[in-house]
Design a protein around this motif. Structure first.
Motif, PDB file in Angstrom:
ATOM      1  N   GLY A 115       0.850  -1.385   0.149  1.00  0.00           N
ATOM      2  CA  GLY A 115       0.026   0.143   0.119  1.00  0.00           C
ATOM      3  C   GLY A 115       1.063   0.992  -0.180  1.00  0.00           C
ATOM      4  O   GLY A 115       0.598   2.752   0.326  1.00  0.00           O
ATOM      5  N   ILE A 116       2.225   1.301  -0.558  1.00  0.00           N
ATOM      6  CA  ILE A 116       2.425   2.113  -0.717  1.00  0.00           C
ATOM      7  C   ILE A 116       3.135   2.440  -1.819  1.00  0.00           C
ATOM      8  O   ILE A 116       3.596   1.691  -3.044  1.00  0.00           O
ATOM      9  CB  ILE A 116       4.030   2.180   0.159  1.00  0.00           C
ATOM     10  N   GLY A 117       4.019   3.390  -2.926  1.00  0.00           N
ATOM     11  CA  GLY A 117       4.760   3.616  -3.798  1.00  0.00           C
ATOM     12  C   GLY A 117       5.989   3.809  -3.804  1.00  0.00           C
ATOM     13  O   GLY A 117       6.275   3.640  -2.999  1.00  0.00           O
ATOM     14  N   PRO A 118       6.826   3.972  -5.068  1.00  0.00           N
ATOM     15  CA  PRO A 118       8.544   4.098  -5.091  1.00  0.00           C
ATOM     16  C   PRO A 118       8.195   5.348  -3.998  1.00  0.00           C
ATOM     17  O   PRO A 118       9.752   5.596  -3.441  1.00  0.00           O
ATOM     18  CB  PRO A 118       8.830   3.925  -5.824  1.00  0.00           C
ATOM     19  N   GLU A 119       7.906   6.349  -3.885  1.00  0.00           N
ATOM     20  CA  GLU A 119       8.568   7.793  -3.172  1.00  0.00           C
ATOM     21  C   GLU A 119       7.971   7.637  -2.012  1.00  0.00           C
ATOM     22  O   GLU A 119       8.977   8.362  -1.713  1.00  0.00           O
ATOM     23  CB  GLU A 119       7.070   8.743  -4.076  1.00  0.00           C
ATOM     24  N   ASP A 120       7.546   6.480  -1.201  1.00  0.00           N
ATOM     25  CA  ASP A 120       7.968   6.507   0.082  1.00  0.00           C
ATOM     26  C   ASP A 120       8.579   5.898  -0.082  1.00  0.00           C
ATOM     27  O   ASP A 120       9.024   5.434   1.533  1.00  0.00           O
ATOM     28  CB  ASP A 120       6.810   5.480   0.152  1.00  0.00           C
ATOM     29  N   LEU A 121       9.787   4.991  -0.646  1.00  0.00           N
ATOM     30  CA  LEU A 121      11.217   3.891  -0.270  1.00  0.00           C
ATOM     31  C   LEU A 121      12.201   5.452   0.318  1.00  0.00           C
ATOM     32  O   LEU A 121      12.124   5.954  -0.466  1.00  0.00           O
ATOM     33  CB  LEU A 121      11.431   4.040  -1.079  1.00  0.00           C
ATOM     34  N   ASP A 122      12.835   5.226   2.103  1.00  0.00           N
ATOM     35  CA  ASP A 122      14.060   5.663   1.821  1.00  0.00           C
ATOM     36  C   ASP A 122      15.346   5.398   1.589  1.00  0.00           C
ATOM     37  O   ASP A 122      16.298   5.745   1.856  1.00  0.00           O
ATOM     38  CB  ASP A 122      14.267   5.984   3.647  1.00  0.00           C
ATOM     39  N   LEU A 123      14.904   3.778   1.393  1.00  0.00           N
ATOM     40  CA  LEU A 123      16.070   3.148   0.455  1.00  0.00           C
ATOM     41  C   LEU A 123      15.918   2.068  -0.154  1.00  0.00           C
ATOM     42  O   LEU A 123      15.006   1.337   0.211  1.00  0.00           O
ATOM     43  CB  LEU A 123      17.421   2.726   1.836  1.00  0.00           C
ATOM     44  N   VAL A 124      17.119   1.285  -1.152  1.00  0.00           N
ATOM     45  CA  VAL A 124      16.747   0.673  -2.090  1.00  0.00           C
ATOM     46  C   VAL A 124      17.562  -0.363  -1.898  1.00  0.00           C
ATOM     47  O   VAL A 124      19.120   0.585  -1.931  1.00  0.00           O
ATOM     48  CB  VAL A 124      16.321   0.986  -2.952  1.00  0.00           C
TER      49      VAL A 124
END
Lengths: 139, 400
Positions: free
Chosen positions: B286-295
């Motif tokens: 329920g989140i999008g890539p814009e919500d990621l703090d690190l990958v």
């Protein structure tokens, strides 16, 4: 190509193709198994179509002309060579590029290439193996 | 019934690198026992064990591990799924907990690869007296070199070059700069196999393996193990407060294989299955890539990292070069990618990789990543791909 056709070809010419999908006609060409149901094309022996699961195929010739859509110059062995993917009018073909220097300056994405064949030598019975590659169209 | 959330309560990875004094089971034991300790839990509480190992896939590594750390009679799933083997082992544990078969699962990935050399299609058949067709292409001898390449550095080089042909903007230097970033990141990771910073010139002038990938642009074969303990929501709530505080939620756990696309049996398509897995994972979480703090993504080669910016939708379609040029994937950028140093410097003990990348995210979300901590990280994504192909994506969140 069926086993019979293949041995027929071998008897009449004394030549065998490096892979089943290379047809050694007067003008050699590559041939794909095309799914009769959805048109997907394959070069290996098939059990069924990976796209639509049907299992009937017809043989179709692949264009001898194409465009390099990707390549790498493999330098792990004694002789560097160019591995490439060629788009032959809609069908992707994997190959080694021939008659071109294996340097980044000599190969370009989008370059036009054409099918060529060459001898791999003869076996103990004098049968000659013929392999294929693609070479720059300009040569 | 409570929430069906699954939590990581214990996580560990060994130092990656050369471990000549340890065998596969030593490494797996170390990571497993430390993960259990991290979770303040006993092996007696674990109800399912997923174990990944590629080089000894038929050897029952899971049971061999049990012989050394504890034989409790629980089901063991020995899995092998190319470079996605570790993520697959974790998927097994997560599925078992999710299905309600047990409250506690353990996943372990382990590999000994130091000095293994190049992986991929290298087999040479003994030469027969006459030309004999073999295999599904009826080939008269090995196709390697004769019909392009199937060796990993060459395959992944072509995957990056294909992206360049489709969208433009790539160059040898661009790919080398991606590697420069990851090697720079590695200097802060004491568990990385290599912690050396390379200049761009050093990377570009190193030994060419498969253009445009030079040696430092390829993942390093090495030894290592990683292990993880996962529990149900109910179980997590019954654990000591200190454990609960450090628990990390698995908001998405996804495994895909490569669907048929035109040309995928000529050059493996690592894009569609990654994009599919990412789409499913974002939806699950329920989140999008814009919500990621690190990958943490699967940079088995510098050329691979570029295409996965796009596949994971960290940028718009076709925008991976611009995304990199913006500085976003550097550790101080808008979307830090591979702050562990990535496979190019952290190393790639194949079956351990798919758990180790999740471990990296766990460390940041817990605020325990030391010098390389991404401050305030709350959400992270770990991606792994095994050629053939299998893709695992996990999205983790710090909720507590």
């Amino acid at each position: 190509m069926s086993e019979e056709q293949k041995s027929e070809q071998e008897k009449s010419t004394g030549k065998v193709p490096f892979v089943d999908y290379l047809v050694l006609d007067k003008t050699p060409y590559l041939q794909a198994h095309e799914c009769e149901s959805c048109g997907s094309r394959y070069f290996d022996r098939r059990n069924a179509c990976a796209k639509c699961f049907e299992d009937t195929f017809r043989q179709v010739p692949i264009s001898r002309e194409g465009e390099v859509t990707s390549f790498s110059i493999v330098q792990m062995g004694p002789i560097p060579y160019v591995s490439a993917v060629v788009d032959c009018e809609g069908t992707s073909v994997k190959c080694t590029l021939m008659n071109v220097e294996a340097t980044p300056e000599s190969v370009n994405l989008g370059m036009k290439v054409k099918l060529m064949t060459y001898s791999m030598g003869e076996d103990s019975e004098g049968t000659e193996a013929i392999a294929f590659g693609f070479e720059p169209s300009e040569t | 019934m409570g929430s069906d959330a699954i939590w990581i309560v214990g996580s560990n990875m060994t130092k990656f690198g050369k471990h000549p004094d340890k065998d596969v089971i030593d490494l797996a034991s170390e990571a497993s026992r430390k993960a259990l300790k991290d979770a303040e839990i006993s092996l007696a509480d674990v109800g399912v064990l997923g174990v990944g190992n590629l080089m000894n896939a038929g050897a029952g590594i899971g049971q061999q591990l049990q012989k050394q750390i504890g034989q409790t009679g629980i089901p063991v799933f020995n899995v092998s799924n190319a470079c996605a083997t570790g993520a697959t082992a974790l998927r097994v544990a997560v599925m078992a907990v999710k299905a309600g078969e047990t409250d506690v699962g353990m996943a372990v990935g382990v590999e000994k690869l130091a000095g293994a050399g190049l992986l991929g299609q290298t087999g040479q058949k003994p030469k027969s007296e006459t030309w004999e067709p073999n295999g599904r292409y009826g080939a008269l001898s090995s196709t390697e070199g004769r019909i392009g390449t199937g060796i990993m550095p060459g395959v992944f080089a072509q995957i990056g070059m294909e992206y360049g042909h489709k969208y433009g903007g790539t160059s040898f230097e661009l790919f080398a700069r991606i590697s420069e970033k990851n090697h720079a990141h590695s200097t802060l990771n004491p568990l990385a196999a290599y912690q050396k910073r390379f200049s761009l010139d050093e990377i570009m002038n190193d030994v060419m393996i498969a253009y445009p990938n030079t040696r430092p642009m390829c993942s390093g074969n090495c030894d290592g193990a990683a292990a993880m303990i996962v529990v149900s929501d109910e179980k997590m709530k019954s654990m000591p407060k200190a454990v609960q505080k450090r628990a990390v939620k698995i908001s998405a756990s996804v495994l895909t294989s490569d669907p048929w696309v035109d040309g995928c049996q000529i050059l493996p398509d690592v894009n569609t299955l990654t994009r599919n897995a990412a789409t499913q994972a974002y939806e699950q979480a329920g989140i999008g890539p814009e919500d990621l703090d690190l990958v943490e993504l699967h940079d088995c080669f510098a050329t691979a990292e570029l295409v996965h910016y796009d596949n994971l939708m960290l940028c718009e379609e076709g925008g991976a070069v611009d995304f990199f040029e913006s500085g976003a994937p550097w550790r101080d950028g808008a979307k830090p990618v591979n702050v562990s140093g990535g496979l190019q410097s952290k190393g790639h003990p194949i079956a351990a990789t798919g758990i180790a990348n999740i471990h990296e995210v766990v460390m940041h979300l817990r605020g325990e990543a030391g010098d390389r901590q991404i401050e305030g990280a709350k959400v992270g994504l770990a991606h792994v791909i095994g050629l053939g192909s299998a893709c695992g994506i996990h999205i983790l969140e710090k909720v507590a």
